[in-house]
Design an enzyme around this catalytic site. Structure first.
Site, mmCIF file in Angstrom:
data_model
loop_
_atom_site.group_PDB
_atom_site.id
_atom_site.type_symbol
_atom_site.label_atom_id
_atom_site.label_comp_id
_atom_site.label_asym_id
_atom_site.label_seq_id
_atom_site.Cartn_x
_atom_site.Cartn_y
_atom_site.Cartn_z
ATOM 1 N N ASP A 1 41.615 32.271 34.079
ATOM 2 C CA ASP A 1 40.323 32.152 33.397
ATOM 3 C C ASP A 1 39.224 32.909 34.129
ATOM 4 O O ASP A 1 38.288 33.413 33.495
ATOM 5 C CB ASP A 1 39.946 30.685 33.175
ATOM 6 C CG ASP A 1 39.999 29.831 34.419
ATOM 7 O OD1 ASP A 1 40.402 30.327 35.488
ATOM 8 O OD2 ASP A 1 39.645 28.639 34.333
ATOM 9 N N CYS A 2 39.318 33.033 35.447
ATOM 10 C CA CYS A 2 38.320 33.825 36.178
ATOM 11 C C CYS A 2 38.399 35.299 35.784
ATOM 12 O O CYS A 2 37.371 35.967 35.604
ATOM 13 C CB CYS A 2 38.519 33.678 37.682
ATOM 14 S SG CYS A 2 38.363 31.981 38.271
#
Length: 744
Positions: free
Chosen positions: A474-475
C-alpha cells in the site's frame, strides 16, 4: 514466599532519583524528578532520516533556531495565528492545511510520533545497557518522563500499548527500563508498579519476549525461555514451516533472537541486575525453578495462547533435541547461516533494519560476534537513534523509523482531492513533497535478494524511507498515486519518469495472494495453519502474511489510475489482477456490510478502503446491494453529534465496539466512505462534517484524540497526522460533490 516490595536491607528515605543538575537547562523538582529544557530540543531530518538533538550551549541554540515543527512536536506554543472561522468545508480544509503546512520538514516530508507500543523502549535500553553504550543524559531523563507519563494512574503498571490494560509484559519490562536508567526502586511510582507486578505473579509470568530480554540482562536464566533454535533456518525451502515463509516481522525478529538464544549470552551480573533479581520476582531468586516457568503466563498477557502442538514441540526441543541430538557441528552451521542473514539485513537497510525490535537485537548480535568497537556496532548505535521521538511527555520509541513516505503520500492526495493543488499558494509545499517522494522511491534490488529471501523492491516506496528499503504494497500504491496526481497537473515537474512508474507497477503485480487479496510486505508464503506455532502469545495473526482490504484497495486504485495514463502496459495482467482483487474485496465483506481492518481501527478504516475499491470499478449505492449494506452498517452507528467513534477493542474482539466519544479521524473515514459510495443523502455527511469543523481549533489544528492504528490485532499504534490528512480529504470531497456550501 511472597514479599511485599521485593527489596531487602534498603534505607527508607525521600524519593530522589537524581541530584539537581545545573547543566544544559536540566532541572529537578522537589522530588528529584528531572526535566530537560524543551526549548533546546531540535529535530534533524536528513533525507527523511530523523533524529532528535539536545543543544547544550547558547551558541548552538543561536545557530540552530527552533522551528514551528519542533515546537509543535514538543507540545509547545507554536505561535501560529488564529485564522478566520470556517463556515464552509473548503475554508476548514484550508485552515487545516495552513497549520499543517508549517509542519513540513526541509526534505519535503511530514513527520510525527509513531508510538503506542510499550514494549519497544525496553529492548533498546536493555541493549544499550548490555553493550555498554553511553546514553546521553537528556535521553535518560526524557525516556523516564515518558514512562512515568504513560504509567497507569490507577494500578501503577504498563500495558502492551498506551491504551491497553496493565500486563506483566508491559510492567516488568518498563519497570526494568526505569531502573536501568537510574530510577530509584523506592520511588513511590515504582513501588506501586512492583506491587502490581507481584500481584500478577512476577516476571516469571511474562510472555516469551519478556523472558528473552530478562535472560539477556542476566536477571532470568535461559531455562525460562522457550526454544528459539537457529537450526530451523537450515530447513530446506520447500518445507512448509521454513522461516523464509513467515511474516517478515516475525522472521526478522526470530533471526537475531535465535542467534542470541543459541549462544545463551547473558550480561555479567552487576549490583543493579542483582537488585532486579530481588525486585521482579515474588520469591527469592535462588529458589526459582526457571525451567518450570517456560509456559507460565499471566492471563492479562495471554492474548494468543500457545497451542498443544507448539507446547509439544517445545517439550521435544527442551528434553530431547537440545540434550541429545543437537550436535556442535550442527549448531555452528546454523549460527553461521543465521549470522550471514543478520549481516544481509544490516547491509540491505544500511543498519536501519526492518523495525525497532530487530534493530536492537541485531546490534546485540553484532556486539556478541564482532565486539563493542566494531564497525557494525558503531553503525547500529547511530541508526537506532532514528527510532526515538521527543514529545511533550518525554522520549518514546517509534514503531518504525518514521512514517515519512506514507503520510506525505496521503497529504498530497488529500490536497489534490480538495482542489488545492492548482492554487499557487500551495504549489511550493506540494512541489517539495513531490521531490521527497521522487528521492524516496527505491531504485535497486537488494544485494543477494533471493538468498536473503527479500521481495522485489525496485520501483517501490517503503513506509518510511528508501534507506529502510522494504517494499510495502500500500505504501508503493499510495506513493505512486500521489506522484501521478501531481505530475498530471500543469506546472508541476515530472520527476518520476514513465519508466520508474512502470517499475512500481511491476512490484505491485508481484503482491497478490492466491485469494486475490494483497498482503503487506510480500505475498503470503506459508499456510495459515502456521499460527499453530505462534509463540509470541501477545499477538495474533503474526506468523504469515494475510489478505488485507486496505492493502488490496490501495493496489487496485493505483492500477486503475496507472492504466488511465498508460493503457497498454501489461494491460491483460492488470485487468486480471484487478478482477481477482475486487472479487476478494467482495468476498471479505461480512454479512452485516462491514470489513475488518488490520492496520487502522478497525471496521471504520477498512470500510473506507473497501468502498473506494468498489467505486473504482463502478459499484455505488445506486447499483450495488453490497455498497448499500456497507452504508447501512455505518449509518446505523452514527452518534448523536453526527460523528463516529470506534475503540481499539474492535481489533481485539473482531466485533464493532463503540467509543464513548466520536472521533475526528474515524468520522472523516466514514465521510470518505459514504462519498466514495455515492450515498444519495447528504444530511448524515453534513452532520458529521459539522462535528469535525466544530472541533477544529482557531489556528486550524485538531487536537489528538484516541489512538488510530493497530497491528497484529492486539497492539495499537498512533498516526497523529491522520487528524489533518483525512479531514482535509473528507471536506474537499464533500465540497467537490455538493459545493462549498455553508455548514456552520
Amino acid at each position: 514466599m511472597a514479599r511485599t516490595n521485593g527489596l531487602k536491607h534498603r534505607n527508607k528515605g525521600p524519593v530522589k532519583e537524581e541530584e539537581e543538575v545545573d547543566n544544559g537547562g536540566i532541572v529537578a523538582n522537589a522530588t528529584g524528578t528531572q526535566r530537560t529544557d524543551y526549548s533546546r530540543w531540535r529535530l534533524q531530518d536528513e533525507s527523511g532520516c530523523q533524529t532528535w538533538h539536545y543543544l547544550q550551549s547558547d551558541e548552538e541554540i543561536k545557530e540552530w533556531p527552533q522551528s514551528v515543527a519542533d515546537k509543535y512536536f514538543l507540545g509547545m506554543d507554536t505561535g501560529l495565528p488564529n485564522l478566520h472561522p470556517a463556515k464552509k468545508p473548503l475554508e476548514a480544509a484550508q485552515n487545516a492545511l495552513s497549520f499543517f503546512s508549517h509542519l513540513q520538514l526541509p526534505p519535503g516530508n511530514w513527520a510525527c510520533e509513531y508510538g503506542g507500543p510499550m514494549f519497544l523502549l525496553p529492548g533498546l535500553v536493555i541493549t544499550w545497557y548490555v553493550t555498554e553504550t553511553p546514553i546521553p543524559e537528556p535521553y535518560k531523563i526524557e525516556i523516564k518522563n515518558y514512562l512515568y507519563a504513560r504509567q497507569n494512574p490507577k494500578d501503577g503498571g504498563w500495558g502492551l500499548h498506551i491504551e491497553g490494560e496493565s500486563s506483566v509484559f508491559g510492567t516488568a519490562m518498563n519497570y526494568t527500563t526505569m531502573r536501568l536508567l537510574g530510577a530509584s526502586a523506592e520511588d513511590p511510582r515504582l513501588v506501586k508498579a512492583r506491587g502490581l507486578l507481584h500481584q500478577m505473579g512476577g516476571a516469571v509470568n511474562g510472555p516469551h519476549w519478556t523472558k528473552f530480554w530478562l535472560s539477556v540482562l542476566g536477571v532470568c536464566q535461559w531455562d525460562i525461555v522457550n526454544p528459539v533454535p537457529p537450526e530451523l533456518w537450515l530447513l530446506p525451502d520447500w518445507v512448509p514451516i521454513s522461516p523464509w515463509r513467515w511474516w517478515i516481522h516475525m522472521r526478522q525478529v526470530f533471526l537475531p533472537m535465535s542467534f542470541v538464544y543459541s549462544k545463551r549470552w547473558s550480561y555479567p551480573l552487576t549490583d543493579l541486575t542483582r537488585q532486579l533479581r530481588d525486585e521482579l520476582f515474588t520469591q527469592p531468586y535462588e529458589s526459582i525453578d526457571f525451567l518450570a516457568h517456560r509456559n507460565s503466563i499471566s492471563p492479562r498477557d495471554n492474548y494468543y495462547p500457545k497451542t498443544w502442538l507448539l507446547n509439544t514441540l517445545n517439550w521435544v526441543l527442551v528434553n530431547i533435541w537440545n540434550p541429545y541430538l543437537r550436535t556442535n557441528s550442527l549448531v555452528q552451521r546454523a549460527e553461521n547461516w543465521v549470522w550471514w542473514l543478520i549481516q544481509a539485513e544490516d547491509k540491505n537497510t544500511n543498519f536501519s533494519n526492518l523495525g525497532p525490535v530487530n534493530g536492537p537485537m541485531n546490534m546485540l548480535c553484532c556486539f556478541i560476534k564482532e565486539g563493542p568497537d566494531s564497525y557494525s556496532v558503531r553503525e547500529h548505535r547511530k541508526t537506532l537513534q532514528e527510532f526515538l521521538w521527543m514529545k511533550g511527555e518525554g522520549m518514546l520509541m517509534n514503531g518504525t523509523n518514521g512514517v515519512q513516505s506514507w503520510d506525505t503520500s496521503f497529504l498530497i492526495q488529500a490536497t489534490v482531492e480538495a482542489g488545492f493543488a492548482t492554487d499557487p499558494k500551495w504549489k511550493p509545499m506540494l512541489t517539495k513533497a513531490l521531490e521527497f517522494l521522487d528521492h524516496q522511491q527505491i531504485r535497486e534490488e537488494c544485494e543477494d535478494q533471493h538468498k536473503c529471501y527479500r521481495q522485489q523492491r525496485k520501483g517501490a516506496w517503503a513506509f518510511s524511507t528508501k534507506k529502510q528499503g522494504y517494499t510495502v504494497s500500500d505504501c508503493t500504491s499510495e506513493g505512486l498515486k500521489a506522484v501521478m496526481m501531481l505530475q498530471e497537473i500543469p506546472g508541476y515537474p515530472e520527476l518520476v519518469s514513465e519508466e520508474r512508474q512502470k517499475d512500481a507497477i511491476d512490484v505491485l503485480l508481484t503482491m497478490q495472494n492466491a485469494s486475490g487479496g494483497c498482503a503487506s510486505y510480500e505475498p503470503q508464503r506459508g499456510p495459515e495453519y502456521m499460527e499453530y506455532l505462534n509463540a509470541a502469545e501477545v499477538f495474533g495473526r503474526i506468523m504469515v502474511e494475510y489478505d488485507y482490504p486496505e492493502c488490496t484497495t490501495a493496489v487496485v486504485t493505483a492500477l486503475s489510475m496507472f492504466t488511465k495514463h498508460f493503457p497498454e502496459y501489461r494491460k491483460d495482467e492488470i485487468f486480471a489482477f484487478k478482477a481477482r482483487a475486487v472479487n476478494y474485496i467482495r468476498k471479505a465483506q461480512r454479512s452485516d456490510g462491514s470489513w475488518y481492518g488490520s492496520w487502522g481501527i478497525c471496521f471504520t478504516y477498512a470500510g473506507m478502503f473497501a468502498l473506494e475499491s468498489l467505486a473504482s470499478v463502478g459499484e455505488s449505492y445506486e447499483n450495488s446491494e453490497r455498497v448499500r449494506l456497507a452504508c447501512k452498517f455505518f449509518l446505523d452507528r452514527q452518534m448523536e453529534d453526527g460523528g463516529w467513534g470506534e475503540t481499539y477493542k474492535s481489533c481485539e474482539s473482531g466485533e464493532y465496539c463503540q467509543h464513548e466519544r466520536s472521533q475526528v479521524v474515524q468520522t472523516a473515514w466514514v465521510c470518505i466512505a459514504l462519498l466514495e459510495a455515492d450515498y444519495p443523502d447528504p444530511e448524515p455527511i453534513k452532520m458529521a462534517l459539522r462535528m469535525i469543523m466544530g472541533r477544529q481549533k482557531s489556528n486550524g489544528e485538531w487536537k489528538q484524540e484516541a489512538i488510530e492504528g493497530v497491528f497484529n490485532k492486539s497492539c495499537m499504534i498512533s498516526y497523529p497526522n491522520y487528524k489533518f490528512i483525512f479531514p482535509i480529504k473528507a471536506l474537499g470531497m464533500f465540497a467537490k460533490r455538493y459545493g462549498n456550501i455553508d455548514l456552520m
